[in-house]
Design an enzyme around this catalytic site. Sequence first.
Site, mmCIF file in Angstrom:
data_model
loop_
_atom_site.group_PDB
_atom_site.id
_atom_site.type_symbol
_atom_site.label_atom_id
_atom_site.label_comp_id
_atom_site.label_asym_id
_atom_site.label_seq_id
_atom_site.Cartn_x
_atom_site.Cartn_y
_atom_site.Cartn_z
ATOM 1 N N PRO A 130 0.803 -1.228 0.000
ATOM 2 C CA PRO A 130 0.000 0.000 0.000
ATOM 3 C C PRO A 130 0.838 1.281 0.000
ATOM 4 C CG PRO A 130 -0.989 -1.605 1.461
ATOM 5 C CD PRO A 130 0.318 -2.192 1.008
ATOM 6 N N SER A 134 6.178 2.356 -6.364
ATOM 7 C CA SER A 134 7.398 2.687 -7.096
ATOM 8 C C SER A 134 8.628 2.548 -6.208
ATOM 9 C CB SER A 134 7.304 4.109 -7.648
ATOM 10 O OG SER A 134 6.255 4.224 -8.587
ATOM 11 N N GLN A 337 -12.553 7.997 -30.976
ATOM 12 C CA GLN A 337 -12.855 9.163 -31.806
ATOM 13 C C GLN A 337 -13.345 8.743 -33.197
ATOM 14 O OE1 GLN A 337 -12.645 12.091 -30.381
ATOM 15 N NE2 GLN A 337 -13.248 13.368 -32.112
ATOM 16 N N GLU A 364 3.858 -2.457 -13.430
ATOM 17 C CA GLU A 364 5.223 -2.880 -13.816
ATOM 18 C C GLU A 364 6.169 -1.675 -13.876
ATOM 19 O OE1 GLU A 364 6.115 -5.952 -14.143
ATOM 20 O OE2 GLU A 364 4.287 -7.082 -14.556
#
Length: 380
Positions: A130, A134, A337, A364
Site C-alpha cells: 500500500p 514505485s 474518436q 510494472e
Amino acid sequence: MTVERLLPTPEAYDLIDLTRQICAEQIAPRVATDEATEHFPRDHFALLGKAGLLGLPYPEEYGGGAQPYEVYLQVLEEIASVSMSIGVGTSVHSLATSAVAKHGTPEQQASLLPGVLGGEMLGAYCLSEPQAGSDVAGMTTKAVLDGDAYVLNGVKAWITHGSRADFYLAFVRTAPDRTSGISAFYVPADTEGLSFGAPEKKMGLTASTTTQVLFDDARVPAELRIGEEGEGMRIALGALDSGRLGIAACATGLAQAALDAATQYAGERSQFGRAIGDFQGLQFLLADMAAATESARAAYVLAARLRDAGRPFSRQASVAKLVATDAAMQVTTDAVQVFGGYGYTREFPVERYMREAKVAQIFEGTNQIQRMVIARDLLR
C-alpha cells in the site's frame, strides 16, 4: 488481428497460428461477457497451459517450450489483442515463474515448474505494498526465521490473480537494510495465515481479479525460499525487466485490436454519402495509429532480441514499456474518436480498450519510473 511478423523459425509461425486459432475459437466468444460480469477465466489459463503457451520461454526439461523471448512476446501480443485481461495474466504468471526458473535450486525447479508451466498451477507476483509501489525498497512486510520455517506478516497490494492463484511469489523483508534485506518466497495458496482483501473495483481489466494479499503469521517452509537471503531485490528487479516487455507486448496487442476495429469501422460507416475512411482527416488519424502500433512492436522485439542474445536490455525494456503503453493509450483514445458517439457506448469494444489501456501506463513501474530508468542509464 492480421499482423505481418518476421519470426526466426517455422515452428514460431506455427505457434502464432495455434494462438490465433485458440483465441478466435475459445477465448474471443466469451471476452465481452467475462469483462462485463467480472468473471475470472481460470479455464482459459488452463487451456493455454495445455497448449504449451504458458511455458514458451522456459526449458523443455520442465515442460517449457524453449522458445526465444521474441517468439513468446509475439504470442503474448496475439493473446492480448483478444483479451487484455488474459494477456496481462499470462505475463504476470510468467513473471512469477521466472524467479523459480532462474534462481531456484534444481530440486525446486523439478518439483515446482512442471505444474506451473503446464497451466495446472497459476502464479501471482507479490511485490507492491500500500505504501511501497514505485519505492519497492520501502516495503515493510517481514519474514522471521523460526526453526525450519519463515513467519510472514504484512500486506501486499495490487496483486493480479489475488485469491485466484495457486502460488504467490512474495518479496518480503528479512533484514533492515533497504536493498539487501529483501528475500523471495514461493508461498502456496493453501498456506495457513494467508488471506486476501476484497477484489478491487477497477475501471478496466475487470475479468482479472486484483486484491491485497495478507500475511498473518503465515508459516512458509525455509525450503521454499527462492535464492539466498537478501537476494530478493536483485531477483525482483531482474524479473521486472522481462515483465516490462510482457506488458509492452500486451499493450501493443491492445493497440492493434483498437486499430483493427477503427479501420474496419471506417470502411463501413458512411457520412455525406461516402465511407468515413475516404476523408483525409480520418485517414491521417488511422495512419498515426498504425505508426504508433508498429513502433511499439519494433521497440519490444528489439529489446527481446537483445535479451535472447544475452546482452543488457534493461534500458531497452523500459523504452519498450514506455513507448508501447503510451501508444496503446493514444491509439485506443483515437479509436473511440473514429467511432464517434458510438465509440462512447458499450455497443462496441473500443470504449473497453480505452479503459484497459490506462493501467498499462501504471503497473510494472509507472511510465515516469521508466523515464528515470532510461535517463539514468544514458547518463551513467
